[in-house]
Design a protein around this motif. Structure first.
Motif, PDB file in Angstrom:
ATOM      1  N   MET A 167      38.803  32.205 -51.643  1.00 33.14           N
ATOM      2  CA  MET A 167      39.377  31.138 -51.399  1.00 33.14           C
ATOM      3  C   MET A 167      39.910  31.538 -49.843  1.00 33.14           C
ATOM      4  SD  MET A 167      41.535  29.826 -54.746  1.00 33.14           S
ATOM      5  CE  MET A 167      42.183  28.407 -54.299  1.00 33.14           C
ATOM      6  N   PRO A 180      37.941  19.476 -44.954  1.00 33.04           N
ATOM      7  CA  PRO A 180      38.653  19.943 -46.239  1.00 33.04           C
ATOM      8  C   PRO A 180      38.261  21.155 -46.840  1.00 33.04           C
ATOM      9  CG  PRO A 180      38.437  17.530 -45.997  1.00 33.04           C
ATOM     10  CD  PRO A 180      37.776  18.197 -45.108  1.00 33.04           C
ATOM     11  N   ALA A 181      39.037  22.075 -47.328  1.00 39.82           N
ATOM     12  CA  ALA A 181      38.632  23.338 -48.082  1.00 39.82           C
ATOM     13  C   ALA A 181      37.866  22.786 -49.265  1.00 39.82           C
ATOM     14  CB  ALA A 181      39.772  23.957 -48.319  1.00 39.82           C
ATOM     15  N   GLU A 182      38.337  21.708 -50.081  1.00 42.17           N
ATOM     16  CA  GLU A 182      37.641  21.232 -51.126  1.00 42.17           C
ATOM     17  C   GLU A 182      36.555  20.700 -51.216  1.00 42.17           C
ATOM     18  OE1 GLU A 182      40.462  19.927 -49.628  1.00 42.17           O
ATOM     19  OE2 GLU A 182      41.976  21.180 -51.031  1.00 42.17           O
ATOM     20  N   GLN A 183      36.060  20.602 -50.078  1.00 37.62           N
ATOM     21  CA  GLN A 183      34.483  19.951 -50.117  1.00 37.62           C
ATOM     22  C   GLN A 183      33.692  21.205 -49.855  1.00 37.62           C
ATOM     23  OE1 GLN A 183      34.352  17.263 -46.690  1.00 37.62           O
ATOM     24  NE2 GLN A 183      33.085  18.586 -45.658  1.00 37.62           N
ATOM     25  N   ASP A 193      28.987  24.094 -46.515  1.00 42.68           N
ATOM     26  CA  ASP A 193      29.613  22.580 -46.540  1.00 42.68           C
ATOM     27  C   ASP A 193      28.384  21.720 -46.972  1.00 42.68           C
ATOM     28  OD1 ASP A 193      30.553  20.353 -45.899  1.00 42.68           O
ATOM     29  OD2 ASP A 193      31.090  20.393 -43.776  1.00 42.68           O
TER      30      ASP A 193
END
Length: 753
Positions: A167, A180-183, A193
């Motif tokens: 993470m 965004p880190a979530e993607q 990415d």
């Protein structure tokens, strides 16, 4: 690298049913022993440490800290596997390195396998209590490889560390790409990415990732998504062992090194009153003969052979000991002690004594087992260099932090001035949790400052001055119901407490009162069978013979007693031994499936030719469930040949299947050697055995065919390093009965009936 590092401690903490990563700000003071991350990173300055277990080089090579001793059991592979799995790392670019001494590398699983208050899932108070006790263990900082706890401890510690590192790498990439880190996704050591198609290798992101705040609750992988854990991938330590570059402690070579041999009192555990060394001192190549307090004499020479030959010329006078042990008299005394009117009572369920006294016992049997040595292939050794107020030690130890504290005390130094390098171990079996070989090397080194000293025990010194698996005697009594269930079961045993003996010579967090030491009765105290009325009594013994942890320690004799007695009870009840065990197991026990599969694979119930026998044992060690079936042949002259051993094992979640198989195979051979041949005897307090000619191990030609079947039934990964040992002796003894009608109640069995 010019990066300011924050001190962050990663470890699994169970609170309310989850695993989290916690930081030093929420911990007890760990003693100011420095930053584990920076210590780990210091050995490879070009790599960036993300935490105490993971550092990444610019080319993407990931070095993972192995904070437990590698002695053949595979932790140098299994521990990195857990880290790599949660990192989504490319296994082809993983290497390992032994961790430095630091309290962050403590072992919490020695406390009830990291579940001192039971399971924590959905249990707030159990989780809270576990977390608080974990902090206490962290503050103490004992780095131990003992009791088959490495994997289960790492399961709670390394998975969150690996997930947190992933993470942090994702956060660094998100910051670089302003997304965004979530993607973002990760795969084979790359952050990807999927929307833009851009990606970056972990090596490119490591410096920036080290500046990111570690997450407090990293998301762990679902087991169904594992790509590394659960596979028999190539072991990381095999190439170096094949090409000869592996560094065991005996391989340590330093400039201007002195080579030492040690001489102890001829009495086990004895002290030295005086010694004569003129002949040794005058031998060519000998540089010094040193007194190491009153426990040993060291001969220092230009090579190990010269030192050991000179040591043979040292004459030692021992301090008299009270009641020197003679084996025959010892066992007579132990049998008498079974009738001690005030034993320590560890279990007293139901109304056992009343039932046995009023109705009588259907069967009474007394079992006996001897002292056993460890017989590690690599003899005890250690190298120490004392120079300019600093001490450096190279030790093949199972207790790294204890070795540092012990060495510091011997040299009169603060532990911060002592560096201990861990090497590979040529066998451990609990013997290398002891500190005597560290003490001998350091005691010699401080007397010759500036020159490294490699102290090596001869095989004779190793065998005759071990910390032995304790000898003992147990009596079992039982009454059986008409349906074959056990109504009442009473065990009384007498032996020495390993915990108390160890604590008397080595700093230990465990209580040292033998009357409270339930660990003397593993396999009995935690009986796997459902018995409504059970009593377990213990009469502690204290002799001058030092006893220590051995591969499965008390389980090795406790399970011999239980599983031998279960076979005898089956015969008393007129029942098949497998069916009798199934009748007495709880209905929901994991053990049932393990036993049934072992019976099926072994061909249980099939007729056997005259002179052949088949015996079974079912047991649990380190929460791993194992059933073993032993097939033997007995010649007309009475010689026993062990033909086959079928082993079914449920170790919980599998980390590396082939390692589990290897541990079962090795443990079975180790257990067979002990069951058939292993025996340390004493006369006037002196051990009579001295080398492999009279303390034998089974040879390759004597080893049986071994079949191992894995039957994981879910749950956490449990221990495998020593778990195959305990069942071999009773299964073999039961096979002898099946072939001959003769009951074996005393170990060793021997090779001839």
């Amino acid at each position: 690298m010019g990066i300011t590092r924050r001190r962050v401690i990663y470890a699994g903490l169970a609170v309310g049913g989850g695993l989290v990563v916690y930081s030093a700000s929420r911990m007890l003071d760990t003693g100011g022993d420095g930053d584990a991350r920076l210590k780990f990173g210091a050995t490879t300055p070009d790599s960036t440490p993300l935490n105490a277990w993971i550092k990444i080089a610019p080319d993407g090579e990931i070095t993972m800290a192995v904070h437990r001793a590698e002695m053949g059991q595979g932790v140098a592979t299994a521990l990195p596997m857990m880290l790599a799995e949660e990192m989504y790392a490319d296994w082809d670019r993983i290497r390992y390195e032994f961790a430095p001494v630091d309290k962050d590398y403590y072992n919490f699983a020695v406390m009830s396998r990291a579940r001192p208050f039971g399971e924590v899932e959905g249990r707030f108070w159990a989780g809270l209590g576990t977390s608080l006790l974990r902090q206490v263990f962290h503050a103490r900082g004992d780095s131990l490889t003992l009791s088959s706890t490495s994997i289960i401890d790492a399961y709670d510690t390394l998975r969150p560390a690996g997930a947190a590192a992933r993470m942090m790498l994702i956060a660094a990439a998100a910051r670089r790409w302003n997304v965004p880190a979530e993607q973002l996704l990760t795969e084979r050591s790359r952050v990807i990415d999927p929307e833009s198609g851009q990606s970056a290798d972990y090596g490119e992101l490591a410096d920036a990732a080290a500046l990111e705040s570690p997450p407090s609750n990293p998301v762990l992988k679902d087991q169904a998504d594992y790509q590394i854990v659960g596979r028999s991938i190539p072991r990381l330590d095999l190439p170096e062992k094949v090409d000869g570059s592996a560094q065991f402690a005996l391989d340590v070579k330093l400039p201007d090194m002195l080579y030492g041999a040690v001489v102890h009192s001829p009495v086990a555990g004895g002290r030295i009153e005086s010694f004569a060394a003129a002949t040794a001192e005058n031998m060519e190549g000998v540089e010094a003969v040193l007194a190491l307090g009153d426990v040993a004499v060291a001969v220092l020479a230009r090579d190990t052979w010269t030192a050991q030959k000179a040591a043979e010329q040292v004459r030692v006078e021992s301090v008299d000991v009270l009641a020197p042990v003679n084996s025959a008299e010892l066992f007579d005394a132990y049998r008498s002690a079974l009738d001690d009117p005030e034993p320590a009572v560890f279990r007293d369920d139901g109304d056992t004594l009343n039932l046995l006294q009023t109705a009588g016992a259907d069967l009474t049997a007394t079992y006996q087992w001897p002292y056993l040595a460890h017989a590690c292939m690599e003899p005890m050794n250690c190298t120490a260099l004392f120079d300019n107020g600093q001490l450096t030690v190279w030790a093949p130890t199972q207790a790294l932090s204890t070795a540092q504290r012990t060495a510091a005390a011997m040299a009169g130094l603060d532990p911060s001035r002592v560096t201990v390098h861990r090497t590979l171990l040529g066998g451990g079996f609990g013997r290398r949790a002891e500190m005597d070989f560290v003490e001998r090397a350091v005691a010699a080194a401080v007397q010759v400052p500036g020159r490294p000293v490699k102290m090596t025990y001869s095989r004779e010194q190793d065998v005759q001055h071990d910390m032995y698996r304790p000898a003992g005697v147990a009596r079992a009594r039982a009454r059986i119901n008409d349906d074959g269930t056990i109504l009442a079961l009473d065990y009384t045993m007498t032996t020495q407490s390993v915990v108390a003996s160890y604590a008397g010579r080595t700093p230990s967090p465990r209580p040292s009162d033998p009357r409270r030491d339930v660990t003397v009765a593993h396999g009995v105290y935690d009986l796997i069978y459902a018995v409504p009325n059970m009593r377990l009594a213990f009469v502690p013994q204290d002799t001058h013979v030092p006893v220590g942890y051995w591969r499965s320690t008390s389980s090795s004799y406790g399970i011999f007693c239980v599983e031998s007695f279960m076979d005898e009870l089956a015969a008393q009840a007129g029942m098949d031994p497998v069916e009798f065990r199934l009748t007495n197991l709880p209905a929901d026990a994991r053990h049932r499936a393990v036993l049934k599969l072992a019976a099926e694979r072994a061909g249980w119930g099939e007729p056997m030719a005259s002179g052949r026998g088949r015996g079974v044992a079912l047991f649990e060690k380190a929460r791993t469930v194992i059933a073993q079936v032993v097939d033997i042949s007995i010649s007309d002259a009475g010689w026993i040949a062990v033909d086959r051993v079928v082993c079914v094992v449920d170790p919980g979640q599998l980390i590396h299947p082939d390692i589990v198989v290897a541990m079962m195979e090795g443990g079975i051979v180790y257990g067979l050697s002990a069951a058939m041949l292993g025996e340390i005897t004493l006369e006037q307090g002196q051990v009579r055995q001295s080398n492999f000619h009279d303390y034998r191990e089974l040879g390759m030609a004597e080893a049986p065919d071994i079949e191992v079947h894995l039957l994981p039934q879910g749950g956490r990964p449990e221990g495998v390093g020593e778990t195959a040992v305990p069942g071999v002796a009773p299964a073999l003894a039961n096979a002898v009965f099946a072939a001959t009608g003769k009951r074996i109640r005393t170990l060793p069995i021997g090779q001839r009936i």
